[in-house]
Design a protein around this motif. Structure first.
Motif, short mmCIF file in Angstrom:
data_model
loop_
_atom_site.label_atom_id
_atom_site.label_comp_id
_atom_site.label_asym_id
_atom_site.label_seq_id
_atom_site.Cartn_x
_atom_site.Cartn_y
_atom_site.Cartn_z
N VAL A 159 56.31 7.99 58.93
CA VAL A 159 55.43 8.28 60.08
C VAL A 159 54.54 9.44 59.65
O VAL A 159 55.04 10.50 59.28
N TYR A 160 53.24 9.22 59.65
CA TYR A 160 52.30 10.26 59.28
C TYR A 160 51.49 10.65 60.52
O TYR A 160 50.76 9.83 61.07
N ASN A 161 51.66 11.89 60.96
CA ASN A 161 50.93 12.39 62.13
C ASN A 161 51.08 11.47 63.33
O ASN A 161 50.12 11.15 64.02
N PHE A 162 52.32 11.02 63.56
CA PHE A 162 52.67 10.15 64.67
C PHE A 162 51.87 8.84 64.64
O PHE A 162 51.51 8.29 65.67
N ALA A 163 51.62 8.32 63.44
CA ALA A 163 50.85 7.09 63.28
C ALA A 163 51.34 6.31 62.06
O ALA A 163 52.05 6.85 61.20
N ILE A 164 50.94 5.04 62.00
CA ILE A 164 51.19 4.22 60.82
C ILE A 164 50.44 4.86 59.66
O ILE A 164 49.26 5.21 59.80
N PRO A 165 51.07 5.05 58.52
CA PRO A 165 50.35 5.62 57.38
C PRO A 165 49.10 4.79 57.04
O PRO A 165 49.14 3.55 57.07
N GLY A 166 48.02 5.47 56.73
CA GLY A 166 46.77 4.79 56.42
C GLY A 166 46.91 3.79 55.28
O GLY A 166 46.30 2.72 55.30
N SER A 167 47.72 4.12 54.29
CA SER A 167 47.90 3.22 53.15
C SER A 167 48.57 1.91 53.57
O SER A 167 48.20 0.84 53.09
N VAL A 168 49.54 1.99 54.46
CA VAL A 168 50.22 0.79 54.95
C VAL A 168 49.26 -0.02 55.82
O VAL A 168 49.18 -1.25 55.69
N LYS A 169 48.51 0.65 56.66
CA LYS A 169 47.53 -0.05 57.49
C LYS A 169 46.50 -0.75 56.61
O LYS A 169 46.12 -1.90 56.87
N ASN A 170 46.07 -0.09 55.54
CA ASN A 170 45.12 -0.70 54.61
C ASN A 170 45.71 -1.98 53.99
O ASN A 170 45.04 -3.01 53.92
N LEU A 171 46.96 -1.92 53.57
CA LEU A 171 47.63 -3.10 53.01
C LEU A 171 47.66 -4.23 54.04
O LEU A 171 47.34 -5.38 53.73
N LEU A 172 48.03 -3.90 55.27
CA LEU A 172 48.10 -4.91 56.31
C LEU A 172 46.71 -5.46 56.65
O LEU A 172 46.57 -6.64 56.98
N ASP A 173 45.69 -4.63 56.54
CA ASP A 173 44.32 -5.12 56.73
C ASP A 173 44.00 -6.20 55.70
O ASP A 173 43.48 -7.27 56.04
N TRP A 174 44.32 -5.93 54.43
CA TRP A 174 44.08 -6.93 53.39
C TRP A 174 44.90 -8.19 53.65
O TRP A 174 44.39 -9.31 53.51
N LEU A 175 46.17 -8.04 54.00
CA LEU A 175 47.05 -9.20 54.18
C LEU A 175 46.68 -10.03 55.40
O LEU A 175 46.99 -11.22 55.45
N SER A 176 46.02 -9.43 56.37
CA SER A 176 45.72 -10.13 57.62
C SER A 176 44.36 -10.82 57.62
O SER A 176 44.04 -11.53 58.56
N ARG A 177 43.58 -10.62 56.58
CA ARG A 177 42.27 -11.28 56.50
C ARG A 177 42.44 -12.76 56.20
O ARG A 177 43.34 -13.15 55.43
N ALA A 178 41.59 -13.59 56.77
CA ALA A 178 41.66 -15.03 56.53
C ALA A 178 41.56 -15.33 55.04
O ALA A 178 40.75 -14.73 54.34
N VAL A 179 42.39 -16.24 54.59
CA VAL A 179 42.37 -16.64 53.19
C VAL A 179 41.06 -17.35 52.87
O VAL A 179 40.47 -17.16 51.82
N ASP A 180 40.59 -18.17 53.80
CA ASP A 180 39.31 -18.87 53.65
C ASP A 180 38.25 -18.10 54.43
O ASP A 180 38.23 -18.13 55.65
N LEU A 181 37.39 -17.40 53.72
CA LEU A 181 36.40 -16.54 54.36
C LEU A 181 35.37 -17.32 55.18
O LEU A 181 34.68 -16.74 56.01
#
Length: 182
Positions: A76-98
């Motif tokens: 927990v970083y500053n009572f939030a999801i760590p930015g690095s983890v959020k960044n990873l999830l942003d990449w993983l959640s993008r549509a495979v077919d753009l």
């Protein structure tokens, strides 16, 4: 046997979250195949990079796609999801077919859960994960484990899960397996 991919949200060698993940791996022993995601080379998300899909991003997408479930061990970083983890999830959640931005992503439909090791902010960050994981269309198992860092760990680097945390971790492992078999 189900495949569970662990994402350790702290890239620090010997992180407390990695040590909790090792405890969770023991809870899944003989019940699921566990692997750890190497996401250390994933760049900051940028639509300028998205069209070419960096090799490091493709590798994490492939690992997630091959897994039946994803278990995140997060600080927990500053009572939030760590930015690095959020960044990873942003990449993983993008549509495979753009060409179809609403289409499936690598993490779409995966069974997911989260455990948190920190000395505060567990409830706030758990709520953030609940919202985010639902939004990115995962099947979120809301049986979470929260742990504080034992005082001695700050001196010797050895995280020791309390009996209560170990029990919660076992319950979380069972809930994850039940969701996979539902």
């Amino acid at each position: 046997m189900s495949k569970v991919l662990f994402i350790v949200g702290s890239l620090r060698q010997g992180s407390f979250n990695h040590q909790l993940a090792a405890d969770a791996e023991k809870a899944l022993a003989g019940k699921a195949e566990v692997s750890y995601l190497d996401w250390s080379q994933v760049p900051v998300f940028s639509q300028d990079l998205e069209g070419q899909t960096p090799a490091s991003v493709q590798a994490v997408r492939d690992a997630v796609a091959a897994a039946d479930a994803v278990w995140i061990f997060s600080p927990v970083y500053n009572f939030a999801i760590p930015g690095s983890v959020k960044n990873l999830l942003d990449w993983l959640s993008r549509a495979v077919d753009l060409s179809d931005p609403t289409g499936p992503s690598a993490i779409n439909g995966k069974v997911t859960t989260v455990s948190l090791v920190a000395n505060g902010g567990h409830d706030q960050v758990a709520d953030q994960y609940r919202t985010l994981m639902s939004f990115i269309r995962t099947n979120f198992v809301d049986q979470l484990t929260f742990s504080r860092v034992n005082d001695s760990a700050w001196a010797d680097g050895k995280f020791i899960a309390s009996e209560e945390v170990s029990t919660d971790l076992s319950k979380q492992a069972e809930a994850l397996l039940a969701a996979l078999n539902a």
